[in-house]
Design a protein around this motif. Structure first.
Motif, PDB file in Angstrom:
ATOM      1  N   VAL A 285      60.284 -16.989  52.093  1.00  0.00           N
ATOM      2  CA  VAL A 285      59.954 -16.083  53.265  1.00  0.00           C
ATOM      3  C   VAL A 285      58.320 -16.460  53.417  1.00  0.00           C
ATOM      4  N   PHE A 286      57.488 -16.601  52.319  1.00  0.00           N
ATOM      5  CA  PHE A 286      56.212 -16.733  52.829  1.00  0.00           C
ATOM      6  C   PHE A 286      56.001 -18.181  53.373  1.00  0.00           C
ATOM      7  N   ILE A 287      56.429 -19.322  53.030  1.00  0.00           N
ATOM      8  CA  ILE A 287      56.441 -20.390  53.631  1.00  0.00           C
ATOM      9  C   ILE A 287      56.626 -20.377  55.229  1.00  0.00           C
ATOM     10  N   LEU A 288      57.901 -19.968  55.427  1.00  0.00           N
ATOM     11  CA  LEU A 288      58.155 -19.443  56.861  1.00  0.00           C
ATOM     12  C   LEU A 288      57.439 -18.693  57.505  1.00  0.00           C
ATOM     13  N   LYS A 289      57.082 -17.720  56.668  1.00  0.00           N
ATOM     14  CA  LYS A 289      55.886 -16.993  57.499  1.00  0.00           C
ATOM     15  C   LYS A 289      54.620 -17.675  57.901  1.00  0.00           C
ATOM     16  N   ILE A 291      54.575 -20.897  58.380  1.00  0.00           N
ATOM     17  CA  ILE A 291      54.926 -21.714  59.641  1.00  0.00           C
ATOM     18  C   ILE A 291      55.063 -20.882  60.951  1.00  0.00           C
ATOM     19  N   MET A 292      55.626 -19.771  60.947  1.00  0.00           N
ATOM     20  CA  MET A 292      55.596 -19.094  62.127  1.00  0.00           C
ATOM     21  C   MET A 292      54.111 -18.396  62.523  1.00  0.00           C
ATOM     22  N   GLN A 293      53.314 -18.456  61.769  1.00  0.00           N
ATOM     23  CA  GLN A 293      51.816 -18.198  62.145  1.00  0.00           C
ATOM     24  C   GLN A 293      51.132 -19.091  62.832  1.00  0.00           C
ATOM     25  N   THR A 294      51.482 -20.480  61.851  1.00  0.00           N
ATOM     26  CA  THR A 294      50.972 -21.939  62.604  1.00  0.00           C
ATOM     27  C   THR A 294      51.491 -22.114  63.904  1.00  0.00           C
ATOM     28  N   LEU A 295      52.683 -21.742  64.169  1.00  0.00           N
ATOM     29  CA  LEU A 295      53.178 -22.248  65.690  1.00  0.00           C
ATOM     30  C   LEU A 295      52.407 -21.336  66.638  1.00  0.00           C
ATOM     31  N   SER A 296      52.290 -19.993  66.017  1.00  0.00           N
ATOM     32  CA  SER A 296      51.580 -19.098  67.058  1.00  0.00           C
ATOM     33  C   SER A 296      50.100 -19.747  67.706  1.00  0.00           C
ATOM     34  N   GLY A 297      49.571 -20.764  67.006  1.00  0.00           N
ATOM     35  CA  GLY A 297      48.322 -21.408  67.399  1.00  0.00           C
ATOM     36  C   GLY A 297      48.542 -22.382  68.332  1.00  0.00           C
ATOM     37  N   VAL A 312      56.763 -10.421  67.905  1.00  0.00           N
ATOM     38  CA  VAL A 312      55.763  -9.711  66.978  1.00  0.00           C
ATOM     39  C   VAL A 312      56.426  -8.712  65.996  1.00  0.00           C
ATOM     40  N   ILE A 313      57.074  -7.820  66.508  1.00  0.00           N
ATOM     41  CA  ILE A 313      57.868  -6.994  65.669  1.00  0.00           C
ATOM     42  C   ILE A 313      58.788  -7.766  64.724  1.00  0.00           C
ATOM     43  N   GLY A 314      59.419  -8.807  64.952  1.00  0.00           N
ATOM     44  CA  GLY A 314      60.248  -9.687  63.828  1.00  0.00           C
ATOM     45  C   GLY A 314      59.264 -10.093  63.047  1.00  0.00           C
ATOM     46  N   TYR A 315      58.219 -10.606  63.361  1.00  0.00           N
ATOM     47  CA  TYR A 315      57.269 -11.496  62.549  1.00  0.00           C
ATOM     48  C   TYR A 315      56.581 -10.487  61.328  1.00  0.00           C
ATOM     49  N   LEU A 316      56.154  -9.463  61.941  1.00  0.00           N
ATOM     50  CA  LEU A 316      55.379  -8.422  61.244  1.00  0.00           C
ATOM     51  C   LEU A 316      56.637  -7.842  60.338  1.00  0.00           C
ATOM     52  N   HIS A 317      57.921  -7.590  60.501  1.00  0.00           N
ATOM     53  CA  HIS A 317      58.818  -7.177  59.621  1.00  0.00           C
ATOM     54  C   HIS A 317      59.274  -8.307  58.486  1.00  0.00           C
ATOM     55  N   TRP A 318      59.436  -9.311  59.064  1.00  0.00           N
ATOM     56  CA  TRP A 318      59.456 -10.619  58.239  1.00  0.00           C
ATOM     57  C   TRP A 318      58.780 -10.601  57.158  1.00  0.00           C
ATOM     58  N   PHE A 319      57.412 -10.486  57.299  1.00  0.00           N
ATOM     59  CA  PHE A 319      56.428 -10.540  56.144  1.00  0.00           C
ATOM     60  C   PHE A 319      56.401  -9.218  55.373  1.00  0.00           C
ATOM     61  N   PHE A 323      58.658 -10.026  52.082  1.00  0.00           N
ATOM     62  CA  PHE A 323      57.646 -10.599  51.071  1.00  0.00           C
ATOM     63  C   PHE A 323      56.735  -9.542  50.117  1.00  0.00           C
ATOM     64  N   VAL A 324      56.250  -8.545  51.197  1.00  0.00           N
ATOM     65  CA  VAL A 324      55.378  -7.718  50.401  1.00  0.00           C
ATOM     66  C   VAL A 324      56.398  -6.668  49.653  1.00  0.00           C
ATOM     67  N   SER A 325      57.034  -6.024  50.291  1.00  0.00           N
ATOM     68  CA  SER A 325      58.204  -4.899  49.906  1.00  0.00           C
ATOM     69  C   SER A 325      58.950  -5.739  48.760  1.00  0.00           C
ATOM     70  N   LEU A 326      59.668  -6.897  48.874  1.00  0.00           N
ATOM     71  CA  LEU A 326      60.360  -7.284  47.911  1.00  0.00           C
ATOM     72  C   LEU A 326      59.458  -7.691  46.691  1.00  0.00           C
ATOM     73  N   PHE A 327      58.144  -8.274  46.793  1.00  0.00           N
ATOM     74  CA  PHE A 327      57.515  -8.361  45.663  1.00  0.00           C
ATOM     75  C   PHE A 327      57.402  -7.129  44.937  1.00  0.00           C
ATOM     76  N   LEU A 328      57.015  -6.093  45.575  1.00  0.00           N
ATOM     77  CA  LEU A 328      56.819  -4.729  44.727  1.00  0.00           C
ATOM     78  C   LEU A 328      57.892  -4.489  44.117  1.00  0.00           C
ATOM     79  N   VAL A 329      59.092  -4.454  44.735  1.00  0.00           N
ATOM     80  CA  VAL A 329      60.696  -4.418  43.993  1.00  0.00           C
ATOM     81  C   VAL A 329      60.433  -5.422  42.832  1.00  0.00           C
ATOM     82  N   PHE A 330      60.270  -6.703  42.951  1.00  0.00           N
ATOM     83  CA  PHE A 330      60.314  -7.640  41.972  1.00  0.00           C
ATOM     84  C   PHE A 330      59.370  -7.244  40.765  1.00  0.00           C
TER      85      PHE A 330
END
Length: 413
Positions: A285-289, A291-297, A312-319, A323-330
């Motif tokens: 998920v982080f690598i794809l995040k 990649i999306m961020q790099t493409l936005s440049g 934008v909503i899809g990108y923000l929810h993706w991360f 990533f963040v929420s699932l890490f906290l759960v992990f």
């Protein structure tokens, strides 16, 4: 209360976030339940509870648990925790009723002030033997960016009074806040907590490569902020700073990986199968995040993101969700703070992947004229409900185990 119980309280905010998200999705369906009188007001409540109730409280619970003596927690952190709770409950009540107005702004302001106190608490009360650790360096930097991000909310009041919400500076202030929350405070805190665990198990982290990572990552954080300004201007200098930032992030992560000697020994020797799967998923998920961020440049993709809110909503929810929420759960599962079954984990990941697919597909339908899926918004609402189901199962199983343990303790006492 223990830090485990503090974390469970943050998990309740995740449940509130999921339920509000479900009802917000319902508003875009033909069901016409009309359960939300002021849609934008509830959006504000949803976003504030997600970022400040769930992620902030979750990360701060782990930071305190790892770095602060238990005696200092009871003496000092408890006051900070309850002050934070008062602010969060105030926002949760005020935002759905009045949106951005006097009461909600007051509680939001108080929250910022309490978060500053928390930063000072960590700097002062961290155990001396940890202050020279690489993990603590990352946590300090993460909390610094948390404070820096608050310039955005402070600026909003001035901008609304002088220039109004229609001003581009209003939107830039929001993006300033989100950028330094998502791409600095959250990421560095996650990496810092992971590095702490590696240090705990005596894994060697090579200093020279780690130092390069830190410098490059800071350059990347500052540079990629300009990605959030491309909607306002397409000047070549903004693209230059943005892409230099992206490059610095990639190089920084390369040096982070290089600095950790034999990480697979921890990965395969210390973790149960479920945790290994989650870490692999988080990495993807982080690598794809990135990649999306790099493409936005790239101008082509930057224009698509500017023209379509779903991107934008899809990108923000993706991360945020992937990533963040699932890490906290992990991490909570790793510490045995929650009971994470394969069922609840599967429901969460299915909800995440399904909602992301539908959001980005809806964006593609608008941008590339793809065939629009009938009842897409209804499917999106149903998929969002799975988040609530997953969180409810985790809470139920966690509290059930705790109840059984308490009963067992009372019988043997």
């Amino acid at each position: 209360m223990t830090l485990k119980q503090y974390f469970i309280s943050s998990f309740l905010y995740l449940l509130v976030t999921a339920v509000l998200g479900f009802f917000l999705r319902l508003e875009a369906t033909p069901l016409e339940l009309d359960v939300i009188n002021h849609y934008n007001y509830v959006v504000h409540a949803h976003s504030h509870v997600a970022l400040l109730g769930w992620v902030y409280l979750g990360l701060s619970s782990f930071i305190v648990y790892f770095f602060v003596l238990e005696s200092k927690v009871k003496k000092h952190y408890t006051k900070i925790f309850w002050a934070t709770q008062a602010c969060l409950i105030g926002m949760l009540i005020a935002f759905p009723i009045q949106g951005y107005a006097l009461v909600s702004i007051t509680f939001s302001t108080l929250f910022l002030l309490v978060s500053y106190v928390f930063f000072g608490f960590i700097l002062k009360r961290t155990q001396p033997e940890f202050k020279s650790k690489k993990s603590f360096l990352l946590i300090k930097h993460a909390l610094f960016y948390m404070v820096l991000s608050s310039i955005g909310p402070w600026a909003l009041g001035v901008i609304m009074t002088t220039l109004g919400k229609a001003s581009m500076w209003y939107k830039l202030a929001i993006y300033f806040y989100l950028h330094f929350q998502y791409n600095a405070w959250f990421i560095l805190a996650v990496i810092g907590l992971l590095v702490f665990i590696l240090e705990k198990y005596q894994f060697k982290i090579e200093t020279q490569s780690f130092t390069k990572f830190v410098y490059l990552f800071h350059i990347g954080i500052l540079g990629t902020f300009f990605l959030s300004t491309l909607w306002a201007s397409s000047h070549w200098t903004l693209y230059l700073f943005s892409n230099l930032g992206n490059l610095s992030l990639w190089l920084g992560l390369f040096y982070l990986g290089k600095s950790i000697k034999k990480p697979t020994e921890f990965f395969y020797g210390e973790l149960p199968p479920q945790s290994k799967f989650i870490l692999k998923f988080l990495g993807l998920v982080f690598i794809l995040k990135l990649i999306m961020q790099t493409l936005s440049g790239v101008p082509f993709f930057a224009e698509i993101a500017t023209a379509n809110l779903d991107v934008v909503i899809g990108y923000l929810h993706w991360f945020f969700l992937g990533f963040v929420s699932l890490f906290l759960v992990f991490l909570a599962s790793y510490l045995n703070w929650i009971r994470l079954s394969n069922l609840s984990l599967s429901l969460y990941i299915i909800a995440f992947l399904t909602t992301e697919f539908l959001i980005f597909y809806r964006a593609g339908s608008a941008v590339f004229s793809w065939h629009y899926l009938p009842h897409l918004n209804t499917y999106l609402a149903l998929a969002s409900f799975l988040f609530s189901a997953a969180v409810l199962i985790i809470l139920y199983q966690t509290l059930l185990i705790r109840k059984n343990q308490n009963q067992l303790t009372s019988k043997t006492a």
